[in-house]
Design an enzyme around this catalytic site. Sequence first.
Site, PDB file in Angstrom:
ATOM      1  N   VAL B  59      40.871  45.831  34.777  1.00 57.16           N
ATOM      2  CA  VAL B  59      41.683  44.769  34.169  1.00 57.16           C
ATOM      3  C   VAL B  59      41.513  43.449  34.914  1.00 57.16           C
ATOM      4  CG1 VAL B  59      43.427  46.244  33.122  1.00 57.16           C
ATOM      5  CG2 VAL B  59      43.694  45.505  35.487  1.00 57.16           C
ATOM      6  N   CYS B  60      41.732  42.354  34.193  1.00 56.16           N
ATOM      7  CA  CYS B  60      41.444  41.048  34.796  1.00 56.16           C
ATOM      8  C   CYS B  60      42.500  40.683  35.813  1.00 56.16           C
ATOM      9  CB  CYS B  60      41.335  39.957  33.737  1.00 56.16           C
ATOM     10  SG  CYS B  60      42.880  39.494  32.972  1.00 56.16           S
ATOM     11  N   SER B  61      43.680  41.194  35.644  1.00 58.55           N
ATOM     12  CA  SER B  61      44.736  40.805  36.576  1.00 58.55           C
ATOM     13  C   SER B  61      45.084  42.019  37.419  1.00 58.55           C
ATOM     14  CB  SER B  61      45.940  40.324  35.803  1.00 58.55           C
ATOM     15  OG  SER B  61      46.237  41.212  34.758  1.00 58.55           O
ATOM     16  N   ASP B  62      44.130  42.503  38.184  1.00 61.76           N
ATOM     17  CA  ASP B  62      44.365  43.696  38.990  1.00 61.76           C
ATOM     18  C   ASP B  62      45.133  43.333  40.263  1.00 61.76           C
ATOM     19  OD1 ASP B  62      42.571  42.449  40.568  1.00 61.76           O
ATOM     20  OD2 ASP B  62      40.978  43.927  40.339  1.00 61.76           O
TER      21      ASP B  62
END
Lengths: 177, 174
Positions: B59-62
């Site tokens: 995910v991009c906002s890990d």
Amino acid sequence: MSTHSPRLTLPVGTRDHALGPADAPVTLVEYGDYECPHCGRAHGVVRSVRQKTGDRLRFIYRNFPLSKAHPHAMHAAEAAEAAGAQGRFWEMHDKLFENQQNLEDADLLRYAQEAGLDVGRFTQDMESHAFADRVQEDFRSGMRSGVNGTPTFFVNDVRYNGGSRVEPLLSAIERVA
Amino acid sequence: MGKVEIVSAPPAKATSLLGAGDVAPDFSLPATPDQRISLRELRGRPVILAFYPADWSPVCSDQMGLYNEILPEFSRQNAELLGISVDGVWCHLAFSGQRKLHFPLLADFEPKGAVARAYGVYRDGDGVTERALFVIDGGGVIRWSYVSPIGVNPGADGILAALDDLSREKEMAR
């Protein structure tokens, strides 16, 4: 292993942008980023959830721009707040999520025009970063409340750990409604 | 941060999860192909250890991306953040570069997971570390630890609360 269900540290109040009745039994808070593709998808999910729950749900949106990953996210959030100051938060909010690929400053200005804002005032607010502090306040409240990425939802002040899809979000809402 | 000599070999024995009051086991791990960071060299300021299972979370906002955004808040508390996984330095380098991370990622790569074992957060069957957080005070004592369910990003609220407690203590000691 303990389970960790953080709660909202900044209670929902008059500073927030809200859709739905203030006395709704369930309040759904989203911390989001206008440039985050997951939030873009969640935008449609929230819309469906609101349609299905009607007056039983109040929806609140707060900013959590991941500025290092998403270079346009901060300005987009400021634009939404600037629109909010003119009573058009949700119009701008929708435009931003529907046009995630086009979030340059010129695009933001165009959306302001399309939303019927006082463009002079909007431009001034954007140039002076009039709402940057407000966005930061949202961000810091999220950080303290266990926001762990975007989007992060809270159902009646408790962090929701399920997927950003209609069914699980609906059942989490139904459980407390 | 300068080049650092190996201070000691990390203990290889598995222990149970370390928690508040335990002395934080020292370690020296590579942060880049030619630089190592040891816990001891950070004495005097709070250290946040963030063990995570693997680079390249989908995910991009890990979790690491989130901490990257919150870094100014950690700095305000004078705290140093170290990410640790069993990935090698070159993997870390690529991951860190792609995500534009502004804090070190340490490679608990050889002997694999030795530091994670010392802190009690190695997952034997999986060959990765738990998603675990430790806040260590300036004297090298663990003040808070937390193991998150492996698939759940724990966020930063627990870290920030632990750092707040440390600051408050420091204020009161003045």
